[in-house]
Design a protein around this motif. Structure first.
Motif, PDB file in Angstrom:
ATOM      1  N   VAL A 133      -5.323   2.449   4.470  1.00  0.00           N
ATOM      2  CA  VAL A 133      -4.249   1.505   4.786  1.00  0.00           C
ATOM      3  C   VAL A 133      -4.624   0.753   6.066  1.00  0.00           C
ATOM      4  O   VAL A 133      -4.894   1.379   7.089  1.00  0.00           O
ATOM      5  CB  VAL A 133      -2.898   2.227   4.989  1.00  0.00           C
ATOM      6  CG1 VAL A 133      -1.810   1.238   5.385  1.00  0.00           C
ATOM      7  CG2 VAL A 133      -2.505   2.982   3.731  1.00  0.00           C
ATOM      8  N   THR A 137       3.188   0.714   3.242  1.00  0.00           N
ATOM      9  CA  THR A 137       2.928  -0.334   4.226  1.00  0.00           C
ATOM     10  C   THR A 137       2.737  -1.624   3.452  1.00  0.00           C
ATOM     11  O   THR A 137       1.900  -1.696   2.548  1.00  0.00           O
ATOM     12  CB  THR A 137       1.659  -0.030   5.051  1.00  0.00           C
ATOM     13  OG1 THR A 137       1.819   1.231   5.702  1.00  0.00           O
ATOM     14  CG2 THR A 137       1.412  -1.114   6.087  1.00  0.00           C
ATOM     15  N   SER A 187       7.102  -1.185   7.001  1.00  0.00           N
ATOM     16  CA  SER A 187       6.804   0.226   6.800  1.00  0.00           C
ATOM     17  C   SER A 187       7.984   0.882   6.100  1.00  0.00           C
ATOM     18  O   SER A 187       9.133   0.517   6.318  1.00  0.00           O
ATOM     19  CB  SER A 187       6.570   0.921   8.143  1.00  0.00           C
ATOM     20  OG  SER A 187       5.479   0.341   8.815  1.00  0.00           O
ATOM     21  N   PHE A 210       0.843  -1.197   0.000  1.00  0.00           N
ATOM     22  CA  PHE A 210       0.000   0.000   0.000  1.00  0.00           C
ATOM     23  C   PHE A 210       0.875   1.243   0.000  1.00  0.00           C
ATOM     24  O   PHE A 210       1.826   1.341   0.781  1.00  0.00           O
ATOM     25  CB  PHE A 210      -0.893   0.021   1.251  1.00  0.00           C
ATOM     26  CG  PHE A 210      -1.804  -1.164   1.341  1.00  0.00           C
ATOM     27  CD1 PHE A 210      -3.031  -1.157   0.705  1.00  0.00           C
ATOM     28  CD2 PHE A 210      -1.422  -2.288   2.043  1.00  0.00           C
ATOM     29  CE1 PHE A 210      -3.871  -2.260   0.778  1.00  0.00           C
ATOM     30  CE2 PHE A 210      -2.238  -3.399   2.119  1.00  0.00           C
ATOM     31  CZ  PHE A 210      -3.474  -3.381   1.481  1.00  0.00           C
ATOM     32  N   TYR A 211       0.522   2.195  -0.856  1.00  0.00           N
ATOM     33  CA  TYR A 211       1.259   3.449  -0.948  1.00  0.00           C
ATOM     34  C   TYR A 211       0.302   4.630  -0.830  1.00  0.00           C
ATOM     35  O   TYR A 211      -0.792   4.606  -1.396  1.00  0.00           O
ATOM     36  CB  TYR A 211       1.999   3.560  -2.292  1.00  0.00           C
ATOM     37  CG  TYR A 211       3.038   2.501  -2.486  1.00  0.00           C
ATOM     38  CD1 TYR A 211       4.262   2.580  -1.839  1.00  0.00           C
ATOM     39  CD2 TYR A 211       2.805   1.406  -3.313  1.00  0.00           C
ATOM     40  CE1 TYR A 211       5.230   1.601  -2.012  1.00  0.00           C
ATOM     41  CE2 TYR A 211       3.770   0.418  -3.494  1.00  0.00           C
ATOM     42  CZ  TYR A 211       4.972   0.526  -2.845  1.00  0.00           C
ATOM     43  OH  TYR A 211       5.929  -0.441  -3.022  1.00  0.00           O
ATOM     44  N   THR A 212       0.741   5.646  -0.106  1.00  0.00           N
ATOM     45  CA  THR A 212       0.048   6.931  -0.044  1.00  0.00           C
ATOM     46  C   THR A 212       1.089   8.014  -0.266  1.00  0.00           C
ATOM     47  O   THR A 212       2.258   7.846   0.111  1.00  0.00           O
ATOM     48  CB  THR A 212      -0.641   7.158   1.322  1.00  0.00           C
ATOM     49  OG1 THR A 212       0.341   7.170   2.356  1.00  0.00           O
ATOM     50  CG2 THR A 212      -1.653   6.069   1.613  1.00  0.00           C
TER      51      THR A 212
END
Length: 118
Positions: free
Chosen positions: A87, A61, A99, A49-51
């Motif tokens: 997330v 994450t 992380s 997961f990317y933000t």
């Protein structure tokens, strides 16, 4: 090579397709740097997961696909660009949860680490 999940992609919108292509390339760059530092991580086993924030940083994450409680809409072996509130939050987890922080302007992986164990 890694498989990339496509999130919020609509057909026909070229600006959205350009953004999507940029995100795929960015995720590939990040994952290449992660594997350079931690060759023992088998990223095919993680939902990634990317933000991205306004300062040019990407938070990542990675959740091991076998971890309990992960929604079925996310699969191990794929990358997802999501809003920060999407997330899944996991406390502890060891290397089942990874992380990272990546600085886009400098193309630098700032840190990558496993979550702690309680």
């Amino acid at each position: 090579m890694m498989a990339f999940g496509l999130v919020n992609c609509g057909g026909g919108d070229t600006s959205n397709q350009t953004s999507l292509s940029r995100n795929v390339a960015l995720a590939e760059s990040i994952e290449k740097q992660v594997l350079t530092r931690h060759a023992n991580f088998d990223l095919r086993r993680y939902a990634r997961f990317y933000t991205q924030d306004d300062t040019g940083n990407v938070e990542g994450t990675y959740l091991f696909s076998g971890i309990g409680g992960m929604p079925s809409k996310w699969e191990g072996g794929k990358s997802y660009w999501v809003e920060a509130n999407e997330v899944p939050a996991v406390n502890d987890g060891g290397c089942a949860v990874i992380s990272l922080l990546y600085n886009v302007p400098s193309e630098t992986l700032v840190f990558v680490s496993c979550n702690g164990d309680a």
